[in-house]
Design an enzyme around this catalytic site. Structure first.
Site, PDB file in Angstrom:
ATOM      1  N   GLY A  16       3.048  51.658  56.884  1.00  0.00           N
ATOM      2  CA  GLY A  16       4.366  50.939  57.720  1.00  0.00           C
ATOM      3  C   GLY A  16       5.263  50.185  56.446  1.00  0.00           C
ATOM      4  N   TYR A  17       6.437  50.139  57.357  1.00  0.00           N
ATOM      5  CA  TYR A  17       7.143  49.331  55.931  1.00  0.00           C
ATOM      6  C   TYR A  17       7.155  48.509  55.207  1.00  0.00           C
ATOM      7  CZ  TYR A  17      11.938  46.768  54.875  1.00  0.00           C
ATOM      8  OH  TYR A  17      12.606  45.684  54.653  1.00  0.00           O
ATOM      9  N   ASP A  38      -4.401  54.223  59.148  1.00  0.00           N
ATOM     10  CA  ASP A  38      -3.071  54.372  60.066  1.00  0.00           C
ATOM     11  C   ASP A  38      -2.766  55.214  60.747  1.00  0.00           C
ATOM     12  OD1 ASP A  38       0.522  53.939  61.003  1.00  0.00           O
ATOM     13  OD2 ASP A  38       0.232  52.961  59.053  1.00  0.00           O
ATOM     14  N   LYS A  92       6.070  44.865  66.329  1.00  0.00           N
ATOM     15  CA  LYS A  92       6.256  43.449  65.760  1.00  0.00           C
ATOM     16  C   LYS A  92       7.702  43.648  66.197  1.00  0.00           C
ATOM     17  CE  LYS A  92       9.136  45.954  62.372  1.00  0.00           C
ATOM     18  NZ  LYS A  92      10.191  46.418  61.072  1.00  0.00           N
ATOM     19  N   SER A 132       4.130  35.517  60.349  1.00  0.00           N
ATOM     20  CA  SER A 132       5.409  35.524  60.732  1.00  0.00           C
ATOM     21  C   SER A 132       5.586  33.992  60.963  1.00  0.00           C
ATOM     22  CB  SER A 132       5.607  36.093  61.611  1.00  0.00           C
ATOM     23  OG  SER A 132       6.409  36.119  62.776  1.00  0.00           O
ATOM     24  N   TYR A 157       5.280  38.734  70.700  1.00  0.00           N
ATOM     25  CA  TYR A 157       5.098  38.391  69.595  1.00  0.00           C
ATOM     26  C   TYR A 157       4.446  37.289  69.287  1.00  0.00           C
ATOM     27  CZ  TYR A 157       6.057  39.401  64.593  1.00  0.00           C
ATOM     28  OH  TYR A 157       6.198  38.976  63.389  1.00  0.00           O
ATOM     29  N   LYS A 161       1.162  36.096  67.078  1.00  0.00           N
ATOM     30  CA  LYS A 161       1.052  35.706  65.844  1.00  0.00           C
ATOM     31  C   LYS A 161       0.052  34.041  65.248  1.00  0.00           C
ATOM     32  CE  LYS A 161       2.250  39.016  63.945  1.00  0.00           C
ATOM     33  NZ  LYS A 161       1.066  40.079  62.583  1.00  0.00           N
ATOM     34  N   ASN A 207      14.744  44.960  64.814  1.00  0.00           N
ATOM     35  CA  ASN A 207      15.687  44.224  63.457  1.00  0.00           C
ATOM     36  C   ASN A 207      17.103  44.460  63.424  1.00  0.00           C
ATOM     37  OD1 ASN A 207      12.431  45.119  62.778  1.00  0.00           O
ATOM     38  ND2 ASN A 207      13.613  42.942  63.648  1.00  0.00           N
ATOM     39  N   LEU A 208      18.251  43.717  63.044  1.00  0.00           N
ATOM     40  CA  LEU A 208      19.567  43.354  62.036  1.00  0.00           C
ATOM     41  C   LEU A 208      19.839  44.562  61.352  1.00  0.00           C
ATOM     42  CD1 LEU A 208      22.664  41.683  63.004  1.00  0.00           C
ATOM     43  CD2 LEU A 208      21.178  40.225  60.714  1.00  0.00           C
ATOM     44  N   ARG A 239      18.182  32.707  59.823  1.00  0.00           N
ATOM     45  CA  ARG A 239      16.934  33.411  59.296  1.00  0.00           C
ATOM     46  C   ARG A 239      17.118  33.389  57.408  1.00  0.00           C
ATOM     47  NH1 ARG A 239      16.793  33.321  63.783  1.00  0.00           N
ATOM     48  NH2 ARG A 239      16.232  34.768  65.130  1.00  0.00           N
ATOM     49  N   ASP A 306      14.786  34.575  70.907  1.00  0.00           N
ATOM     50  CA  ASP A 306      15.568  34.708  69.921  1.00  0.00           C
ATOM     51  C   ASP A 306      14.443  32.730  69.415  1.00  0.00           C
ATOM     52  OD1 ASP A 306      15.685  36.154  67.813  1.00  0.00           O
ATOM     53  OD2 ASP A 306      17.717  36.788  68.998  1.00  0.00           O
TER      54      ASP A 306
HETATM   55  C1  UD1 Z   1      11.252  38.128  64.086  1.00  0.00           C
HETATM   56  C2  UD1 Z   1      10.627  37.452  64.152  1.00  0.00           C
HETATM   57  C3  UD1 Z   1       9.937  37.866  62.364  1.00  0.00           C
HETATM   58  C4  UD1 Z   1       9.196  38.935  62.457  1.00  0.00           C
HETATM   59  C5  UD1 Z   1      10.210  39.970  63.164  1.00  0.00           C
HETATM   60  C6  UD1 Z   1       9.429  41.287  63.172  1.00  0.00           C
HETATM   61  C7  UD1 Z   1      11.388  34.965  63.891  1.00  0.00           C
HETATM   62  C8  UD1 Z   1      11.747  33.915  64.302  1.00  0.00           C
HETATM   63  N1  UD1 Z   1      10.938  36.048  63.475  1.00  0.00           N
HETATM   64  O1  UD1 Z   1      12.245  38.594  63.416  1.00  0.00           O
HETATM   65  O2  UD1 Z   1       9.535  37.036  61.599  1.00  0.00           O
HETATM   66  O3  UD1 Z   1       9.204  39.452  61.202  1.00  0.00           O
HETATM   67  O4  UD1 Z   1      10.599  39.326  64.063  1.00  0.00           O
HETATM   68  O5  UD1 Z   1      10.155  42.381  64.069  1.00  0.00           O
HETATM   69  O6  UD1 Z   1      10.892  35.143  65.436  1.00  0.00           O
HETATM   70  N2  UD1 Z   1      20.341  40.284  65.935  1.00  0.00           N
HETATM   71  C9  UD1 Z   1      21.689  40.813  66.050  1.00  0.00           C
HETATM   72  N3  UD1 Z   1      21.805  42.201  66.355  1.00  0.00           N
HETATM   73  C10 UD1 Z   1      20.886  43.041  67.130  1.00  0.00           C
HETATM   74  C11 UD1 Z   1      19.399  42.954  65.975  1.00  0.00           C
HETATM   75  C12 UD1 Z   1      19.451  41.721  65.711  1.00  0.00           C
HETATM   76  O7  UD1 Z   1      22.564  40.009  65.847  1.00  0.00           O
HETATM   77  O8  UD1 Z   1      21.242  44.296  66.706  1.00  0.00           O
HETATM   78  C13 UD1 Z   1      20.052  39.368  65.091  1.00  0.00           C
HETATM   79  C14 UD1 Z   1      19.115  38.748  65.939  1.00  0.00           C
HETATM   80  O9  UD1 Z   1      19.311  37.494  67.100  1.00  0.00           O
HETATM   81  C15 UD1 Z   1      18.113  37.770  64.581  1.00  0.00           C
HETATM   82  C16 UD1 Z   1      18.819  38.163  63.674  1.00  0.00           C
HETATM   83  O10 UD1 Z   1      19.140  39.064  64.028  1.00  0.00           O
HETATM   84  O11 UD1 Z   1      19.035  36.159  65.199  1.00  0.00           O
HETATM   85  C17 UD1 Z   1      17.523  39.388  62.547  1.00  0.00           C
HETATM   86  O12 UD1 Z   1      17.369  39.552  64.530  1.00  0.00           O
HETATM   87  P1  UD1 Z   1      15.658  40.771  63.831  1.00  0.00           P
HETATM   88  O13 UD1 Z   1      15.708  41.743  62.572  1.00  0.00           O
HETATM   89  O14 UD1 Z   1      15.153  41.439  64.628  1.00  0.00           O
HETATM   90  O15 UD1 Z   1      14.069  39.567  63.077  1.00  0.00           O
HETATM   91  P2  UD1 Z   1      13.919  38.534  63.870  1.00  0.00           P
HETATM   92  O16 UD1 Z   1      14.070  38.329  65.365  1.00  0.00           O
HETATM   93  O17 UD1 Z   1      14.688  37.115  63.178  1.00  0.00           O
END
Ligand code: UD1
Length: 347
Positions: A16-17, A38, A92, A132, A157, A161, A207-208, A239, A306
């Site tokens: 994994g990552y 894995d 995750k 997390s 999720y 944790k 994830n973002l 974040r 979120d």
């Molecule tokens: C969450 C957990 C983190 C965990 C991760 C695993 C929280 C605070 N954090 O991260 O501990 O390791 O999941 O996946 O719960 N976003 C957008 N557009 C997108 C995708 C994301 O705007 O297309 C925004 C999200 O709303 C967020 C930020 O980007 O505000 C980060 O999102 P993401 O990368 O999914 O991680 P978390 O949900 O913060």
């Protein structure tokens, strides 16, 4: 039998990552034999080729579902001298956990319980759990320290944790020769500085940062910023983004801390974040600046589950593990892009 005299560290979710980046650091910084467990449910066997390209070392992987205790016991019975487990393997995705909570409880808690049963059976004394920052929920005061009380979990999720931490703590209390570290990751992003290993989403990413890089690569058409009306400086969520190699390095330090018996209590808890709160829009602008391109994005509605704003106080981990994150946000974004270029563009 896997024949060797060295002590072995088992790494679940080694393809994994975060697991793969940690294996790279373990191979480069320690002399332990590393065995991954894995079943590639959300990863690919190619990861081990990438690890080999970076480290020039091969890693044995046991392809087994950790939720199947019998299969797990059989596979690990062939490993010589296991002295520690780093348990990454888990689902995750916050939105996926909201849509299918039973899948998350079954997988994340079932696998953890099996791994701890294995520790008891084989008397494996050192354990590191991937926790997390989501355990904190929507807290009143920022930054969070390790002793900030948890607010209710915002997603299944996050709940797995919180519960996982309790399971590890209770088990550690019950076993006199067992020691554990809980590492609370904030938002791990970026890729190995060589650009040869990074996050490998098998389906559309949640994830973002992979969403950003795939949009820039032309694989996805547009990024939606989830919520522009939060009570934050620009309306988007805050974040604490942290480079995955910094996270990996912290695992090596936590492992040495356990094995060298430096712990002050049976279970230690550390925040792994940089301490900097960054908004989604700031993250996008850093990416645009570092890669000299405009990203196609729009501000849309909020995403269920979120947390609004969270970032770490990392004083404890700096002091106890002598850990210092090396990479800043711009470097995280650039490394993520380098990895995306390696994976390929669609334009
Ligand atoms: C969450 C957990 C983190 C965990 C991760 C695993 C929280 C605070 N954090 O991260 O501990 O390791 O999941 O996946 O719960 N976003 C957008 N557009 C997108 C995708 C994301 O705007 O297309 C925004 C999200 O709303 C967020 C930020 O980007 O505000 C980060 O999102 P993401 O990368 O999914 O991680 P978390 O949900 O913060």
């Amino acid at each position: 039998m896997l024949q060797h005299n060295k002590s072995t560290i088992l790494v679940t979710g080694g393809a994994g990552y975060i697991g793969s980046h940690t294996i790279i650091e373990l191979l480069q910084q320690t002399d332990y034999n590393i065995v991954s467990i894995d079943n590639f449910s959300n990863s690919s066997a190619d990861t081990f080729d990438r690890i080999e390209a970076i480290t020039r070392k091969q890693v044995v992987n046991l392809n087994v579902d950790i939720c199947n205790l019998e299969a797990l016991e059989l596979a690990v019975s062939k490993v010589k001298n296991p002295i520690g487990i780093i348990h990454f393997a888990a689902y995750k995705s916050v939105p996926q956990s909201v849509a299918d909570p039973l899948m998350y409880y079954h997988n994340n808690l079932g696998s953890l319980i099996n791994i701890l049963k294995l520790c008891k059976q084989l008397q494996i004394p050192n354990f590191i759990f991937s926790s997390s920052c989501s355990v904190y929920g929507n807290v009143e005061e920022l930054p969070v320290t390790e002793s900030t009380p948890f607010a209710p979990a915002e997603s299944p999720y996050a709940q797995t944790k919180q519960m996982g931490e309790d399971i590890v703590k209770n088990f550690t209390t019950s076993e006199s020769s067992f020691k554990s570290v809980l590492l609370r990751y904030f938002n791990p992003v970026g890729a190995h500085p060589t650009g040869l290993n990074g996050e490998y989403p098998r389906s559309k990413p949640d994830n973002l940062v992979p969403y950003i890089t795939q949009t820039a690569a032309g694989i996805l058409s547009k990024l939606t910023v989830f919520g522009g009306d939060y009570d934050t400086r620009d309306g988007s969520c805050i974040r604490d983004y942290i480079h995955v190699s910094d996270i990996a390095d912290a695992h090596v330090k936590a492992l040495n801390y356990l094995i060298d018996d430096q712990q002050k209590q049976a279970t230690s808890v550390f925040n792994l974040g940089t301490g900097n709160g960054v908004s989604v829009l700031e993250a996008i602008h850093s990416f645009e600046k570092m890669t000299q391109q405009k990203l196609n994005y729009e501000v849309g509605g909020r995403r269920a589950g979120d947390v609004i704003s969270i970032y770490a106080n990392n004083d404890l981990v700096k002091k106890e593990l002598n850990w210092n994150p090396k990479y800043n946000l711009d470097e995280m974004m650039l490394s993520a892009w380098k990895w995306q270029l390696n994976l390929g563009l669609n334009k």
